[in-house]
Design a protein around this motif. Structure first.
Motif, PDB file in Angstrom:
ATOM      1  N   ARG A 245       0.900  -1.256   0.133  1.00 47.95           N
ATOM      2  CA  ARG A 245       0.215   0.039   0.031  1.00 47.95           C
ATOM      3  C   ARG A 245       0.922   1.205  -0.115  1.00 47.95           C
ATOM      4  O   ARG A 245       0.572   2.479  -0.631  1.00 47.95           O
ATOM      5  N   LEU A 246       1.954   1.148   0.702  1.00 44.69           N
ATOM      6  CA  LEU A 246       2.919   2.418   0.655  1.00 44.69           C
ATOM      7  C   LEU A 246       3.392   2.446  -0.750  1.00 44.69           C
ATOM      8  O   LEU A 246       3.457   3.694  -1.102  1.00 44.69           O
ATOM      9  N   TYR A 247       3.825   1.462  -1.429  1.00 45.95           N
ATOM     10  CA  TYR A 247       4.265   1.612  -2.836  1.00 45.95           C
ATOM     11  C   TYR A 247       3.050   2.141  -3.606  1.00 45.95           C
ATOM     12  O   TYR A 247       3.632   3.364  -4.345  1.00 45.95           O
ATOM     13  N   GLY A 248       1.896   1.957  -3.517  1.00 44.68           N
ATOM     14  CA  GLY A 248       0.981   2.626  -4.223  1.00 44.68           C
ATOM     15  C   GLY A 248       0.667   4.229  -4.037  1.00 44.68           C
ATOM     16  O   GLY A 248       0.586   4.826  -4.880  1.00 44.68           O
ATOM     17  N   ARG A 260      -1.781   3.145 -12.492  1.00 44.05           N
ATOM     18  CA  ARG A 260      -1.314   2.730 -11.078  1.00 44.05           C
ATOM     19  C   ARG A 260      -1.906   1.262 -10.702  1.00 44.05           C
ATOM     20  O   ARG A 260      -1.213   0.542  -9.938  1.00 44.05           O
ATOM     21  N   GLY A 261      -3.231   1.014 -11.002  1.00 44.23           N
ATOM     22  CA  GLY A 261      -3.638  -0.367 -10.520  1.00 44.23           C
ATOM     23  C   GLY A 261      -2.963  -1.496 -11.077  1.00 44.23           C
ATOM     24  O   GLY A 261      -2.833  -2.391 -10.374  1.00 44.23           O
ATOM     25  N   GLY A 262      -2.486  -1.216 -12.249  1.00 42.75           N
ATOM     26  CA  GLY A 262      -1.757  -2.341 -12.801  1.00 42.75           C
ATOM     27  C   GLY A 262      -0.240  -2.444 -12.174  1.00 42.75           C
ATOM     28  O   GLY A 262       0.123  -3.591 -12.103  1.00 42.75           O
ATOM     29  N   ARG A 263       0.225  -1.461 -11.753  1.00 41.75           N
ATOM     30  CA  ARG A 263       1.578  -1.486 -11.110  1.00 41.75           C
ATOM     31  C   ARG A 263       1.530  -2.413  -9.707  1.00 41.75           C
ATOM     32  O   ARG A 263       2.156  -3.105  -9.588  1.00 41.75           O
ATOM     33  N   LEU A 264       0.338  -1.945  -8.956  1.00 40.18           N
ATOM     34  CA  LEU A 264       0.166  -2.761  -7.769  1.00 40.18           C
ATOM     35  C   LEU A 264      -0.197  -4.168  -8.094  1.00 40.18           C
ATOM     36  O   LEU A 264       0.351  -5.159  -7.262  1.00 40.18           O
ATOM     37  N   LYS A 265      -1.119  -4.538  -9.001  1.00 40.14           N
ATOM     38  CA  LYS A 265      -1.266  -5.671  -9.330  1.00 40.14           C
ATOM     39  C   LYS A 265      -0.062  -6.577  -9.806  1.00 40.14           C
ATOM     40  O   LYS A 265      -0.016  -7.793  -9.538  1.00 40.14           O
ATOM     41  N   GLN A 266       0.780  -5.945 -10.570  1.00 39.22           N
ATOM     42  CA  GLN A 266       1.954  -6.576 -10.963  1.00 39.22           C
ATOM     43  C   GLN A 266       2.883  -6.908  -9.868  1.00 39.22           C
ATOM     44  O   GLN A 266       3.199  -8.194  -9.753  1.00 39.22           O
ATOM     45  N   TRP A 267       3.137  -6.338  -8.855  1.00 34.24           N
ATOM     46  CA  TRP A 267       3.979  -6.709  -7.760  1.00 34.24           C
ATOM     47  C   TRP A 267       2.935  -7.579  -6.917  1.00 34.24           C
ATOM     48  O   TRP A 267       3.760  -8.475  -6.377  1.00 34.24           O
ATOM     49  N   LEU A 268       1.879  -7.460  -6.699  1.00 36.08           N
ATOM     50  CA  LEU A 268       1.253  -8.386  -5.838  1.00 36.08           C
ATOM     51  C   LEU A 268       1.222  -9.855  -6.503  1.00 36.08           C
ATOM     52  O   LEU A 268       1.285 -10.795  -5.825  1.00 36.08           O
ATOM     53  N   ASN A 269       0.986  -9.807  -7.668  1.00 32.03           N
ATOM     54  CA  ASN A 269       1.110 -11.268  -8.501  1.00 32.03           C
ATOM     55  C   ASN A 269       2.444 -11.722  -8.319  1.00 32.03           C
ATOM     56  O   ASN A 269       2.436 -12.969  -8.108  1.00 32.03           O
ATOM     57  N   MET A 270       3.575 -11.244  -8.047  1.00 34.79           N
ATOM     58  CA  MET A 270       4.779 -11.590  -8.104  1.00 34.79           C
ATOM     59  C   MET A 270       5.169 -12.214  -6.612  1.00 34.79           C
ATOM     60  O   MET A 270       5.602 -13.060  -6.457  1.00 34.79           O
ATOM     61  N   VAL A 285      -8.543  -8.309  -5.207  1.00 35.94           N
ATOM     62  CA  VAL A 285      -8.486  -7.030  -6.435  1.00 35.94           C
ATOM     63  C   VAL A 285      -8.229  -7.380  -7.812  1.00 35.94           C
ATOM     64  O   VAL A 285      -8.089  -6.533  -8.576  1.00 35.94           O
ATOM     65  N   ARG A 286      -8.314  -8.581  -8.143  1.00 31.87           N
ATOM     66  CA  ARG A 286      -7.705  -8.933  -9.636  1.00 31.87           C
ATOM     67  C   ARG A 286      -8.842  -8.061 -10.634  1.00 31.87           C
ATOM     68  O   ARG A 286      -8.223  -7.829 -11.803  1.00 31.87           O
ATOM     69  N   GLU A 287      -9.922  -8.002 -10.034  1.00 32.59           N
ATOM     70  CA  GLU A 287     -11.028  -7.519 -11.251  1.00 32.59           C
ATOM     71  C   GLU A 287     -11.118  -6.054 -11.012  1.00 32.59           C
ATOM     72  O   GLU A 287     -11.522  -5.390 -11.902  1.00 32.59           O
ATOM     73  N   LEU A 288     -10.138  -5.173 -10.322  1.00 30.54           N
ATOM     74  CA  LEU A 288     -10.307  -3.776 -10.110  1.00 30.54           C
ATOM     75  C   LEU A 288      -9.042  -3.305 -11.048  1.00 30.54           C
ATOM     76  O   LEU A 288      -8.129  -3.753 -10.989  1.00 30.54           O
ATOM     77  N   ASN A 289      -9.281  -2.028 -11.503  1.00 31.75           N
ATOM     78  CA  ASN A 289      -8.250  -1.162 -12.055  1.00 31.75           C
ATOM     79  C   ASN A 289      -7.883  -0.149 -11.495  1.00 31.75           C
ATOM     80  O   ASN A 289      -6.869   0.642 -11.619  1.00 31.75           O
ATOM     81  N   ASP A 290      -9.022   0.459 -10.679  1.00 31.16           N
ATOM     82  CA  ASP A 290      -8.804   1.705 -10.153  1.00 31.16           C
ATOM     83  C   ASP A 290      -7.955   1.724  -8.853  1.00 31.16           C
ATOM     84  O   ASP A 290      -8.072   0.876  -7.821  1.00 31.16           O
ATOM     85  N   ALA A 291      -6.805   2.589  -8.891  1.00 32.53           N
ATOM     86  CA  ALA A 291      -5.772   2.146  -7.566  1.00 32.53           C
ATOM     87  C   ALA A 291      -6.231   2.632  -6.291  1.00 32.53           C
ATOM     88  O   ALA A 291      -6.063   2.012  -5.574  1.00 32.53           O
ATOM     89  N   ALA A 292      -7.219   3.657  -6.287  1.00 32.05           N
ATOM     90  CA  ALA A 292      -7.979   3.972  -5.125  1.00 32.05           C
ATOM     91  C   ALA A 292      -8.866   2.893  -4.315  1.00 32.05           C
ATOM     92  O   ALA A 292      -8.890   2.704  -3.397  1.00 32.05           O
ATOM     93  N   ARG A 293      -9.711   2.078  -5.417  1.00 28.15           N
ATOM     94  CA  ARG A 293     -10.508   1.026  -5.032  1.00 28.15           C
ATOM     95  C   ARG A 293      -9.580  -0.070  -4.647  1.00 28.15           C
ATOM     96  O   ARG A 293      -9.850  -1.026  -3.545  1.00 28.15           O
ATOM     97  N   ILE A 294      -8.326  -0.340  -5.202  1.00 26.85           N
ATOM     98  CA  ILE A 294      -7.469  -1.475  -4.896  1.00 26.85           C
ATOM     99  C   ILE A 294      -7.039  -1.184  -3.234  1.00 26.85           C
ATOM    100  O   ILE A 294      -7.125  -2.021  -2.796  1.00 26.85           O
ATOM    101  N   ASP A 295      -6.495  -0.035  -3.196  1.00 23.28           N
ATOM    102  CA  ASP A 295      -6.127   0.563  -1.991  1.00 23.28           C
ATOM    103  C   ASP A 295      -7.282   0.321  -1.024  1.00 23.28           C
ATOM    104  O   ASP A 295      -7.001  -0.261   0.334  1.00 23.28           O
ATOM    105  N   GLU A 296      -8.464   0.487  -1.132  1.00 22.16           N
ATOM    106  CA  GLU A 296      -9.259   0.306  -0.331  1.00 22.16           C
ATOM    107  C   GLU A 296      -9.666  -1.038   0.023  1.00 22.16           C
ATOM    108  O   GLU A 296      -9.790  -1.494   1.370  1.00 22.16           O
ATOM    109  N   ARG A 297      -9.742  -1.893  -0.860  1.00 22.68           N
ATOM    110  CA  ARG A 297      -9.791  -3.357  -0.733  1.00 22.68           C
ATOM    111  C   ARG A 297      -8.834  -3.909   0.004  1.00 22.68           C
ATOM    112  O   ARG A 297      -8.882  -4.681   0.931  1.00 22.68           O
ATOM    113  N   LEU A 298      -7.490  -3.474  -0.109  1.00 23.86           N
ATOM    114  CA  LEU A 298      -6.395  -3.846   0.748  1.00 23.86           C
ATOM    115  C   LEU A 298      -6.331  -3.451   1.913  1.00 23.86           C
ATOM    116  O   LEU A 298      -5.761  -4.068   2.986  1.00 23.86           O
ATOM    117  N   ALA A 299      -6.827  -2.262   2.175  1.00 25.06           N
ATOM    118  CA  ALA A 299      -6.951  -1.600   3.557  1.00 25.06           C
ATOM    119  C   ALA A 299      -7.822  -2.311   4.410  1.00 25.06           C
ATOM    120  O   ALA A 299      -7.583  -2.761   5.577  1.00 25.06           O
TER     121      ALA A 299
END
Length: 314
Positions: A245-248, A260-270, A285-299
């Protein structure tokens, strides 16, 4: 590792610890002296003594085929305070190779030698010049010629990825070939390629005869790997989730919203390769593309994890 290991990820990974030194993603040099703003954009650590916020040294990496132009840019990097200059003779990307960069240059050992020699002459003696190579382009026929040429040109150390360009990233890495290079040169040789675990590292060191490793994808997939190689425990999954989340947050000012969302999912995938908790997070988060929504889900996931495993903060 263009497109993966940028300065924000260097920042986050070096907060975990265990890393002696980083190398920047390659800086392309074609036919001109790059302005300082380009170096500062790709390697903002130059503004801070060539160190990450955690204090880890970062060496600038150049990629190109023109000895004089590479030398000019290396000299500028030295003026800007680079800890050292590294030369890329290992990138296997087709686009890079088509433009005479990276591993394709291993077909021309004389040119490799001239590049290293020109850069070595262009920077002060106190600034180390290093190189990274693969075993070869299409085969290993010029492997030792390249290594010896790099040494004769004055390089301080050589990193060897244990595969040819043609072999790409397909397992295995041929660590025993690195041992042949180590036996042929006197400069320090650092082994690289297919090190995903402590067991891999131990076998790599044994087969290569090296006493140092460069970690790439293995460290991105398991940020605690460098600590584990020192016999220390890496961060638990809740801490890694906080770092994700800090990286995001770190990439938000410079990465376009659509990426942004792709970058987060790329690292998460690894991270899924080494951390079971990453699988749950990825599915969330795999179906999400918006970084803010991804961060909310991760939070929301982070809130369900043990409170004693505190997340890293900025």
């Amino acid at each position: 590792m263009e497109g993966v290991l940028d300065h924000d990820l260097r920042d986050v990974l070096t907060r975990v610890g265990g890393i002696d030194r980083c190398v920047s993603e390659f800086i392309r040099v074609t036919d001109q002296l790059l302005p300082p703003r380009v170096f500062f954009r790709l390697m903002p650590e130059l503004r801070h003594g060539s160190r990450t916020p955690a204090g880890t040294p970062v060496r600038a990496q150049l990629l190109g085929s023109d000895p004089a132009c590479l030398a000019d840019n290396a000299a500028r990097l030295a003026e800007l305070g680079a800890e050292g200059v590294d030369l890329n003779f290992g990138c296997p990307a087709k686009t890079v190779n088509r433009h005479r960069g990276g591993a394709v240059l291993l077909d021309e050992p004389e040119l490799v030698h001239r590049i290293v020699a020109a850069v070595r002459r262009a920077v002060p003696a106190a600034v180390p010049v290093s190189a990274k190579m693969r075993l070869g382009h299409l085969d290993e026929a010029r492997m030792l010629d390249n290594a010896r040429g790099i040494e004769a040109a004055g390089a301080a150390e050589l990193v060897v990825h244990g595969r040819t360009k043609l072999q790409g990233y397909k397992p295995p890495a041929y660590w025993d070939r690195i041992a042949q290079i180590r036996a042929a040169v006197a400069l320090p040789v650092i082994a690289n390629g297919e090190v995903w675990s402590v067991a891999d590292a131990e076998r790599c060191l044994q087969e290569s005869g090296c006493d140092a490793l460069m970690l790439g994808r293995g460290l991105v997939g398991d940020p605690g790997l460098a600590l584990a190689l020192r016999g220390r425990a890496g961060p638990p999954w809740p801490v890694l989730l906080g770092l994700l989340r800090l990286y995001g947050r770190l990439i938000t000012p410079r990465v376009a919203p659509r990426h942004r969302g792709g970058r987060l999912k790329q690292w998460l995938n690894m991270l899924r390769k080494s951390h079971p908790g990453a699988q749950q997070a990825y599915e969330a988060v795999r179906e999400l593309n918006d970084a803010a929504r991804i961060d909310e889900r991760l939070a929301a996931l982070e809130a369900t994890l043990p409170a004693e495993a505190a997340s890293q903060k900025e």
